[in-house]
Design a protein around this motif. Structure first.
Motif, mmCIF file in Angstrom:
data_model
loop_
_atom_site.group_PDB
_atom_site.id
_atom_site.type_symbol
_atom_site.label_atom_id
_atom_site.label_comp_id
_atom_site.label_asym_id
_atom_site.label_seq_id
_atom_site.Cartn_x
_atom_site.Cartn_y
_atom_site.Cartn_z
ATOM 1 N N TYR A 124 -7.544 8.333 -10.730
ATOM 2 C CA TYR A 124 -6.832 8.839 -9.546
ATOM 3 C C TYR A 124 -5.355 9.001 -9.864
ATOM 4 O O TYR A 124 -4.788 8.315 -10.707
ATOM 5 N N GLY A 132 -0.920 7.165 -6.860
ATOM 6 C CA GLY A 132 -0.768 5.925 -6.105
ATOM 7 C C GLY A 132 0.680 5.476 -6.251
ATOM 8 O O GLY A 132 1.517 6.218 -6.798
ATOM 9 N N THR A 133 0.960 4.278 -5.791
ATOM 10 C CA THR A 133 2.328 3.751 -5.954
ATOM 11 C C THR A 133 2.676 3.698 -7.431
ATOM 12 O O THR A 133 3.782 4.066 -7.846
ATOM 13 N N ALA A 134 1.695 3.253 -8.229
ATOM 14 C CA ALA A 134 1.931 3.127 -9.663
ATOM 15 C C ALA A 134 2.167 4.492 -10.312
ATOM 16 O O ALA A 134 2.785 4.581 -11.366
ATOM 17 N N TYR A 183 -4.749 4.768 2.421
ATOM 18 C CA TYR A 183 -4.094 3.743 1.606
ATOM 19 C C TYR A 183 -3.069 3.028 2.482
ATOM 20 O O TYR A 183 -2.092 3.634 2.908
ATOM 21 N N LYS A 212 -7.982 1.705 1.258
ATOM 22 C CA LYS A 212 -7.459 0.922 0.139
ATOM 23 C C LYS A 212 -6.381 0.002 0.684
ATOM 24 O O LYS A 212 -5.422 0.467 1.308
ATOM 25 N N LEU A 213 -6.559 -1.280 0.512
ATOM 26 C CA LEU A 213 -5.680 -2.244 1.165
ATOM 27 C C LEU A 213 -5.602 -3.521 0.343
ATOM 28 O O LEU A 213 -6.325 -3.698 -0.637
ATOM 29 N N PRO A 239 -7.285 -5.101 -4.183
ATOM 30 C CA PRO A 239 -6.514 -5.156 -5.435
ATOM 31 C C PRO A 239 -7.426 -5.454 -6.625
ATOM 32 O O PRO A 239 -8.385 -6.229 -6.511
ATOM 33 N N GLY A 240 -7.111 -4.855 -7.755
ATOM 34 C CA GLY A 240 -7.978 -4.953 -8.924
ATOM 35 C C GLY A 240 -8.313 -6.379 -9.317
ATOM 36 O O GLY A 240 -9.471 -6.700 -9.620
ATOM 37 N N HIS A 241 -7.308 -7.259 -9.281
ATOM 38 C CA HIS A 241 -7.555 -8.617 -9.780
ATOM 39 C C HIS A 241 -8.337 -9.473 -8.777
ATOM 40 O O HIS A 241 -8.573 -10.651 -9.042
ATOM 41 N N PHE A 286 -8.757 0.415 -6.839
ATOM 42 C CA PHE A 286 -7.816 1.295 -7.540
ATOM 43 C C PHE A 286 -6.904 0.291 -8.231
ATOM 44 O O PHE A 286 -6.040 -0.305 -7.598
ATOM 45 N N ASN A 320 -5.139 -2.600 -10.789
ATOM 46 C CA ASN A 320 -4.123 -3.039 -11.754
ATOM 47 C C ASN A 320 -4.765 -3.571 -13.039
ATOM 48 O O ASN A 320 -4.146 -3.542 -14.097
ATOM 49 N N ASP A 360 2.907 -2.578 -12.980
ATOM 50 C CA ASP A 360 1.715 -1.861 -13.473
ATOM 51 C C ASP A 360 2.006 -1.208 -14.829
ATOM 52 O O ASP A 360 1.138 -1.181 -15.706
HETATM 53 C C1 SLB Z 1 -2.823 -5.309 -7.490
HETATM 54 C C2 SLB Z 1 -3.406 -3.926 -7.629
HETATM 55 O O1 SLB Z 1 -4.564 -3.719 -7.871
HETATM 56 N N1 SLB Z 1 -2.519 -2.970 -7.500
HETATM 57 C C3 SLB Z 1 -2.908 -1.586 -7.464
HETATM 58 C C4 SLB Z 1 -2.675 -1.102 -6.048
HETATM 59 C C5 SLB Z 1 -3.587 -1.780 -5.028
HETATM 60 O O2 SLB Z 1 -4.934 -1.416 -5.269
HETATM 61 C C6 SLB Z 1 -3.205 -1.376 -3.610
HETATM 62 O O3 SLB Z 1 -1.841 -1.660 -3.392
HETATM 63 C C7 SLB Z 1 -4.052 -2.078 -2.570
HETATM 64 O O4 SLB Z 1 -3.753 -3.428 -2.534
HETATM 65 O O5 SLB Z 1 -2.877 0.288 -6.008
HETATM 66 C C8 SLB Z 1 -1.947 0.952 -6.866
HETATM 67 O O6 SLB Z 1 -0.717 0.554 -6.507
HETATM 68 C C9 SLB Z 1 -1.655 2.341 -6.688
HETATM 69 O O7 SLB Z 1 -1.879 2.849 -5.638
HETATM 70 O O8 SLB Z 1 -1.058 2.886 -7.581
HETATM 71 C C10 SLB Z 1 -2.273 0.594 -8.297
HETATM 72 C C11 SLB Z 1 -2.048 -0.849 -8.461
HETATM 73 O O9 SLB Z 1 -2.325 -1.254 -9.773
#
Ligand code: SLB
Length: 314
Positions: A48, A51-53, A143, A171-172, A195-197, A212, A214, A267
């Motif tokens: 994707y 995103g913020t990253a 998101y 996505k939250l 969040p990924g972790h 999505f 990290n 990230d």
């Molecule tokens: C901790 C983690 O997984 N961070 C990921 C977040 C979260 O999935 C999202 O903020 C929901 O919590 O999405 C991203 O910012 C994004 O959009 O680019 C990628 C980033 O790696």
């Protein structure tokens, strides 16, 4: 669309496009193309953009178009699923970005809620309705990040998204056991991305469809193997998650908590630690970047704490 069918099959481990930024602050599109190809080869569940990253908040409209066309072209040629982030704090610009994403036929489009003056629930519904019309049948993922002007509770998210059938996912950030109970009570019709972790916890709780992620920033292929493991051996996946969280808490989060770096900076540090592609730690002005030397030091720590993420594919 009925409540039962809204949960879209979109799920799993999604890798974010991180922008390679040159010394003069321009986007290095040659490196970006290579990055996309590496992510395709990693056989992640999907890729994707914005995103913020992906620094969606800090690019021109021409750059936005070029990034999305490059992602769509390469993913379509390879049969890789992709999602486009049309996110932008300004609703007018966001709607225009979404309209330009539609012809590229992504699996879904991500949007945020307009983010200067916080919206009421009714305003959020009005926003999502117009966005749904413009999306022309392409599913939407809302998101709602933890740093949004308004972070909606599961109950509010349900109220806002329920009346917009195009919204299939949210996505939250997740929360404690009480949050999980609320998410289960109010949001079971949506595909939720945590969040990924925290993905193993979210899947084990029956709440998360995917992330999505990290963790995919750190190791796209390792995050994929870990996600696949959640379907076959959730206990082993949970035990890896503990070590991922320990690594994040002890070695990555301090850059934000103690030194004020942004989430995108973290990230990009993760990607530099993983060292899997041409993504440096540099962010665009005015955001500060974490010195790449830190990645060199932390690489050994990451490999020692979570070797599973760096194991060659079996
Ligand atoms: C901790 C983690 O997984 N961070 C990921 C977040 C979260 O999935 C999202 O903020 C929901 O919590 O999405 C991203 O910012 C994004 O959009 O680019 C990628 C980033 O790696």
């Amino acid at each position: 669309m009925t409540l039962q069918t809204r949960r879209h099959p979109i799920a799993g481990n999604w890798a974010t496009l991180l922008l390679p930024i040159a010394d003069d602050d321009s986007i290095d599109f040659t490196a970006l193309a290579r990055e996309i190809d590496i992510l395709i080869d990693a056989r992640v569940d999907g890729i994707y953009s914005n995103g913020t990253a992906g620094e969606f908040h800090n690019q021109t409209e021409a750059e936005y178009d070029r990034i999305q066309e490059m992602l769509a072209g390469r993913c379509q040629a390879a049969g890789m699923a992709f999602v486009i982030g049309a996110c932008q704090p300004d609703p007018v610009i966001m709607l225009a970005r979404l309209r330009r994403a539609v012809p590229l036929k992504p699996l879904a489009i991500q949007v945020i809620l307009p983010d200067w003056w916080p919206l009421t629930n009714q305003e959020a519904i009005d926003f999502l309705k117009r966005v749904s019309e413009a999306a022309d049948g392409i599913p939407l993922i809302l998101y709602n990040p933890p740093h949004a002007k308004r972070v909606l509770s599961p109950r509010d998210l349900s109220e806002v998204c329920r009346s917009c059938p195009s919204v299939v996912g949210i996505k939250l950030a997740d929360g404690d056991a009480e949050w999980y109970a609320e998410a289960r009570a109010h949001l079971s019709e949506f595909s939720l991305f945590v969040p990924g972790h925290h993905l193993a916890t979210g899947m084990n709780a029956g709440v998360a469809a995917g992330a999505f992620s990290n963790v995919a920033c750190l190791s796209p292929q390792g995050a994929q193997a870990w996600t696949d493991m959640m379907r076959t051996d959730i206990e082993a996946a949970l035990s890896i998650e503990k070590r991922i969280c320990a690594f994040m808490d002890d070695h990555v989060v301090p850059f934000r908590r103690d030194h004020g770096f942004s989430n995108a900076a973290l990230d990009k540090l993760l990607a530099a630690i993983g060292n899997w592609g041409p993504v440096g730690t540099r962010l665009r002005w005015p955001y500060r970047s974490i010195d790449g030397q830190n990645a060199e030091t932390l690489r050994e720590t990451a490999h020692a704490m979570i070797p599973e993420l760096f194991a060659p594919r079996r």
